[in-house]
Motif scaffolding. Structure first.
Motif, short mmCIF file in Angstrom:
data_model
loop_
_atom_site.label_atom_id
_atom_site.label_comp_id
_atom_site.label_asym_id
_atom_site.label_seq_id
_atom_site.Cartn_x
_atom_site.Cartn_y
_atom_site.Cartn_z
N LEU A 197 2.24 5.77 -4.44
CA LEU A 197 3.37 5.85 -3.98
C LEU A 197 4.59 5.27 -5.10
O LEU A 197 5.43 5.99 -5.30
N LEU A 198 4.09 4.47 -6.03
CA LEU A 198 5.06 4.12 -7.03
C LEU A 198 5.60 5.33 -7.94
O LEU A 198 6.81 5.49 -8.20
N ARG A 199 4.49 6.05 -8.21
CA ARG A 199 4.86 7.07 -9.15
C ARG A 199 5.81 8.25 -8.44
O ARG A 199 6.69 8.51 -8.97
N ARG A 200 5.39 8.52 -7.07
CA ARG A 200 6.11 9.17 -6.53
C ARG A 200 7.73 8.85 -6.21
O ARG A 200 8.59 9.60 -6.43
N LEU A 201 7.84 7.37 -5.90
CA LEU A 201 9.16 7.00 -5.73
C LEU A 201 9.94 6.97 -6.99
O LEU A 201 11.16 7.17 -7.09
N VAL A 202 9.22 6.47 -8.33
CA VAL A 202 9.98 6.49 -9.35
C VAL A 202 10.52 7.89 -9.78
O VAL A 202 11.70 8.04 -10.43
N GLU A 230 -3.80 2.08 -3.88
CA GLU A 230 -2.83 3.15 -3.20
C GLU A 230 -1.35 3.10 -3.66
O GLU A 230 -0.61 4.04 -3.86
N GLY A 231 -0.90 1.84 -4.04
CA GLY A 231 0.44 1.68 -4.28
C GLY A 231 0.90 2.33 -5.47
O GLY A 231 2.16 2.74 -5.75
N GLN A 232 -0.16 2.57 -6.46
CA GLN A 232 0.23 3.20 -7.88
C GLN A 232 0.77 4.61 -7.32
O GLN A 232 1.85 5.27 -8.10
N VAL A 260 6.83 -2.45 -4.32
CA VAL A 260 5.58 -2.06 -3.98
C VAL A 260 4.67 -2.91 -4.31
O VAL A 260 4.30 -3.27 -5.54
N VAL A 261 4.08 -3.46 -3.38
CA VAL A 261 3.01 -4.40 -3.50
C VAL A 261 1.56 -3.52 -3.26
O VAL A 261 1.38 -2.94 -2.45
N ASP A 262 0.63 -3.87 -3.99
CA ASP A 262 -0.53 -3.16 -4.08
C ASP A 262 -1.82 -4.16 -4.18
O ASP A 262 -1.73 -5.22 -4.33
N GLY A 291 0.87 -1.15 -0.09
CA GLY A 291 -0.14 -0.06 0.01
C GLY A 291 0.91 1.28 -0.21
O GLY A 291 1.88 1.38 -0.39
N SER A 292 0.38 2.22 0.63
CA SER A 292 1.19 3.68 0.61
C SER A 292 0.97 4.25 2.13
O SER A 292 -0.08 4.89 2.41
#
Lengths: 662, 387
Positions: free
Chosen positions: A443-448, A439-441, A431-433, A408-409
């Motif tokens: 988070l993924l976006r911000r991390l990438v 929500e993970g997407q 990132v497991v969603d 999640g995030s």
């Protein structure tokens, strides 16, 4: 700060009385409220089997004198007489109880107070003196006074006095103040009984009713038609119940999604209903614009801050009471929008507690300023700074070439990754969603975007990906007193798989989210999301087979929001008080009075929380403290000894180990 | 042979392009293809027709297996067909032997001195033939399968003795062998089609009144199993985990509801929360390995772990065409398949991220979307199959 409390109790009750019983995991003690709650919570001075925690009475800490074993708690708390009173009031059962209470928690964390030494001194002169002093008391002094009053009350109770007698007794002593104190005290009682907690729907409570409210109120069960109807009458939000409810979850509220929003929006301009900022936050909860424990909590507190700023006291009312009622009505509105999270419940308690404890002498504007600064400090210290501390702890657990998995995030976890990345550590994030929120997407976006190398997958594939993972970082909505982690649904699965693969699971949670309740499964308390979200399948229309699901009464969709993770899946808990193993001893430092004494509350896995005074021996490596506490098992007092590894420089406990049974 | 080649390559292509998926479909089509391979096979006049037939099947089988190694059902069916050829050959030999027992006895010496095979006495042969005539049990299947090299040897040696004892090029016996094999393959196809019946017959023994069943994704075997219980007037409730990202659970839920089964769809992440109230987990499988491990749709391992945690029986239902005599090694990786990331992420939303790359050229964002999970045998309480 606990030091402050102790002396008065001794004075008041003849030296032996435990004046306060603090329960569970409390971040910091709020002197006023702590004491009371547990009394009700523990029907048990006499029976050792109670699941509830009765910390043994706290013995006043001797002044900074050399530490010694003399600090041990001496007598069991006198809860039973109190309980009787409580029970005698059982018949009066109204459901407009205090709200936040469904998550009634231990006293809201108090903000650290600077001048403790002064306090110990002021304490000696309590009772009458305080009346005289009232006008211009420093905060610390005010608190000391209240402490002493409470102590007096506790003493009275001890002696078996009826509450009324006590009240009158108290009121003779000090004009009106005791009453407010007392009501707050009673509320606490309502809220603490553990399996219980209390009703969610609240309204204003007429003052005279107060007194009869001593029964511990159970959490609102939404399959109780009678109470639901009652609650509905008061509600601001008109909502219709969702169709095809899952039988197992009848006790939780579930409303047809989207029905409330238009109605609420149309009411936005009606002036008298709600403060606009509160209203706005409520709408944001409803629409899902604000989600996540910390974000919701901060948004709510800021809204309340604004509401307090705009508040003007009606004539012929008492500020404490009127404002509390106001806040309660706001809270019940917010609950209608979305059930409170534990963190919100905790912070509401904090705020209410602050309000009740405002000295009457304060002018309205002074009181408002003081409350607002309290809110600011709460946000800053309990959330923002706490997160920073957690991040600084957690980053030490990240090494180069680690593969870190998160689910999640969680805002803290994201901060940890960011910080580790800034420090130049080379690691990869998985990132497991999960459906339906994804929500993970985000988070993924911000991390990438920050340049952190990521792997994205869904929760079903967690066993596939777990082979390459070296650490699992999870966020939590709350940590319960048996070490169970209450968090977004799916967390338990991730932790379980990590456990099965031997990967360490680190749960990051601010201490203000801790809660003393115990929950055995994810069903007795949870939150239901919108079932339609499950029937919607992203991207591929051909896959959506459940469009008209509500037409068939045999088909139910269940969208759970939370689940609980058993403590044995969690390797370590990272809080603002340090890193702790949850399985054996979730430990929170209530406060450290000085370098030599620590007062900590310990919750054992299966035993109630205790208060213990630590004597600290400085050793080469940080400081090592021996803590003695009483744990009650089967009516036999058993002393347990712990080694506590305490680092004075960071003011945190970084490990606790049980030494041996004595 | 040339006649079947187009058929074979067509099926190989389908397998490679994953046009045919799912154990049942794959198993059925493989069996049908092999049936036509056998029927098109031109029986030479050589002594060992059975061996030649087996070789032809093996050649095709190897192509099919290579086309999609994770469809283990292909290999299973090829092995079954080889087994059938061997059985038919032995039984026809045995018939011959009964008539010519004297000849066989006299052949014995010759056999044993020029062959590494232990001497075949008539009694042994007869026992073997009896064995072969019985319906193939799970045990005999698993025992016999690894012997496939031996099959040819058996076939050849018996063929030799056949050839010696009878006049060479006995057309009628060859045709009979081929015919028997084709009928047997037809039976195998029927068995694959009807494997649900014997499995679902056992439903009433396992599902009782008011039970709560949990399943993940969709499996036809599970569906038939639950239907069977429902038809026996058992009332029970089913939690269906949706099985993202393929959402087969939605299909199953819809099918169950049509039969009046009380069904609740939950997200996959809620499995742990719900499993404490579940009496039994019933799931389908993609393949069952020789060690008892299960290759199952992704997510099954976590369901099995959760079931174990709460001491809930974890039951796997699977037709016998899914029983695979191979031992898994690193099955999560080697017996798995990664699907397109588009199941999980919108290309539109994340296409820019996918282009990012670090200095060493590896992309910043990876998306992992595996198809299968491996459930170790210790997590499985019970297998229900049709044999």
């Amino acid at each position: 700060m606990d030091i402050r409390r102790a002396p008065p109790s001794r004075a008041a009750s003849g030296g032996v009385e435990p004046r306060f019983r603090q329960v569970g995991f409390v971040t910091a003690a709020e002197p006023a409220r702590g004491p009371v709650a547990p009394a009700a919570a523990s029907p048990t001075a006499s029976d050792g089997l109670s699941p509830v925690m009765i910390p043994p009475p706290l013995i006043p800490v001797p002044a900074p004198a050399p530490a010694s074993e003399s600090l041990m708690p001496s007598s069991p708390p006198p809860a039973s007489s109190y309980l009787l009173e409580v029970i005698s009031d059982l018949d009066d059962y109204a459901d407009d109880d205090d709200i936040d209470v469904s998550w009634a928690r231990p006293p809201p964390p108090a903000l650290p107070e600077p001048n403790k030494r002064d306090l110990t001194q002021t304490k000696n002169e309590h009772g009458p003196t305080s009346v005289a002093q009232k006008p211009k008391l420093s905060k610390a002094e005010r608190r000391a006074i209240q402490e002493s009053q409470r102590a007096a009350k506790a003493a009275a109770k001890e002696a078996g006095l009826k509450p009324t007698a006590m009240a009158s007794d108290a009121s003779t002593k000090i004009s009106k103040q005791p009453k407010t104190a007392k009501t707050s005290l009673k509320k606490d009682v309502n809220q603490v009984n553990p399996p219980v907690a209390s009703d969610k729907k609240t309204g204003e409570r007429p003052p005279d009713k107060d007194r009869k409210k001593d029964i511990p109120q159970s959490r609102m069960q939404f399959d109780d038609a009678h109470r639901v109807v009652k609650a509905k009458k008061r509600s601001v939000v008109s909502q219709s119940e969702a169709r095809n409810r899952v039988e197992l979850f009848r006790h939780l509220p579930q409303y047809a999604h989207g029905t409330q929003l238009p109605d609420l929006e149309s009411k936005f301009l009606q002036p008298d209903l709600m403060h606009p900022s509160v209203y706005k936050v409520g709408l944001q909860y409803l629409s899902g614009d604000i989600s996540g424990g910390n974000a919701r909590c901060i948004a709510m507190l800021l809204a309340f801050r604004e509401a307090i700023n705009d508040y003007s006291m009606p004539a012929e009312k008492i500020l404490n009471r009127d404002l509390t009622a106001k806040i309660s009505s706001y809270v019940s509105f917010l609950i209608e929008c979305r059930p409170l999270s534990i963190s919100m419940g905790n912070s509401i308690r904090f705020l209410k507690n602050r309000i009740t404890k405002l000295p009457l002498a304060l002018s309205e504007s002074e009181a408002k300023v003081s409350l607002q600064s309290d809110i600011d400090r709460f946000i800053n210290e309990k959330i923002i700074v706490a997160d920073k501390v957690i991040v600084s702890h957690a980053v030490t657990k990240i090494r180069d070439d680690d593969v870190l998995l998160t689910f999640g995030s969680a805002s803290v976890v994201e901060m940890i990754f960011d910080h580790a990345h800034e420090l130049g550590k080379k690691f990869r994030v998985v990132v497991v969603d999960s459906r339906p929120n994804h929500e993970g997407q985000r988070l993924l976006r911000r991390l990438v975007a920050k340049g952190i190398s990521c792997t994205y997958t869904h929760i079903n594939a967690v066993s596939y990906i777990m082979h390459e993972v070296t650490r699992v970082f999870l966020g939590a909505s709350s940590v319960l007193s048996n070490g169970t982690v209450y968090s977004r649904v799916g967390t338990a699965l991730v932790a379980m798989v990590a456990h099965a693969f031997g990967v360490p699971v680190l749960v990051c949670c601010e201490a203000y989210k801790f809660h003393e309740r115990v929950q055995l499964d994810s069903i007795c308390f949870n939150e239901l999301g919108d079932p339609d979200a499950i029937s919607r399948v992203p991207r591929d229309e051909s896959l959506s087979h459940l469009k008209n699901w509500a037409e068939n009464e045999n088909l139910h969709l269940l969208n759970l929001r939370y689940d609980i993770t058993p403590s044995d899946y969690v390797s370590m808990l990272i809080t603002d008080y340090g890193m702790l193993p949850p399985t054996s001893v979730p430990v929170i430092v209530i406060g450290s009075t000085d370098m030599d004494h620590l007062i900590i509350v310990v919750g054992f896995k299966f035993l109630p929380a205790r208060i213990a005074v630590l004597t600290v021996h400085r050793t080469g490596h940080g400081t090592r403290a021996h803590m003695c506490t009483y744990a009650k098992s089967k009516a036999v007092y058993q002393q347990l000894m712990f080694s506590v590894f305490y680092s004075p420089s960071e003011n945190s406990i970084f490990g606790i180990r049980r030494m041996a049974d004595w | 042979m040339p006649d079947v080649q187009p058929l074979v390559s067509d099926f190989v292509l389908k397998l490679k392009r994953r046009k045919v998926e799912g154990s049942h479909a794959v198993a059925r089509q493989t069996a049908e293809l092999l049936r036509s391979v056998v029927s098109q096979h031109r029986m030479g006049s050589s002594a060992n027709q059975a061996a030649a037939l087996a070789d032809a099947v093996r050649v095709v089988g190897e192509q099919l297996i290579a086309a999609n190694p994770i469809e283990l059902a292909v290999g299973n069916i090829v092995r079954r067909v080889l087994h059938i050829i061997k059985e038919e050959d032995i039984s026809s030999t045995a018939v011959g032997i009964e008539g010519l027992s004297v000849t066989v006895d006299s052949d014995d010496e010759y056999d044993s001195e020029h062959d590494d095979r232990p001497a075949l006495s008539a009694a042994v042969l007869a026992a073997h033939a009896r064995n072969a005539l019985r319906a193939p049990s799970l045990q005999t299947l698993l025992e016999d399968i690894p012997v496939s090299p031996a099959i040819s040897r058996t076939a050849s040696s018996t063929g030799d003795s056949d050839g010696k004892s009878k006049s060479a090029g006995d057309k009628s016996s060859t045709r009979k062998l081929k015919h028997d094999v084709i009928t047997a393959i037809g039976d195998l196809i029927d068995e694959i089609d009807s494997c649900y019946e014997p499995i679902s017959e056992q439903a009433v023994e396992l599902i009782h009144q008011n039970e709560v069943i949990l399943t993940l994704g969709r499996s036809r075997t599970v569906k038939e199993f639950l239907y069977a219980a429902k038809e026996k007037k058992r009332s029970f409730r089913v939690f269906v985990a949706e099985g993202a990202p393929r959402y087969q659970g939605h299909v199953l839920a819809k099918e169950l509801v049509e039969k009046g089964v009380q069904t609740t769809v939950i997200t996959d992440s809620a499995v742990f929360a719900m499993i404490s109230r579940v009496n039994m987990v019933i799931v389908g499988a993609h393949a069952i390995m020789a060690n008892g491990g299960v290759i199952a749709p992704v997510g099954m391992n976590m369901v099995a772990l959760a079931a174990q945690r709460h001491a809930v029986p974890f039951v796997v239902v699977a037709g016998s065409h899914k029983l695979c005599p191979l031992y898994p090694h690193n099955p999560e990786v080697l017996l798995n398949e990664l699907k397109s990331p588009s199941d999980l992420l919108d290309f539109g939303e994340f296409s820019d991220c996918m282009n990012f790359s670090t200095q060493d050229g590896s992309p910043l964002l990876n998306v992992v979307n595996p198809t299968f999970d491996y459930v170790p045998p210790k997590l499985v309480s019970l297998f229900i199959t049709d044999t």
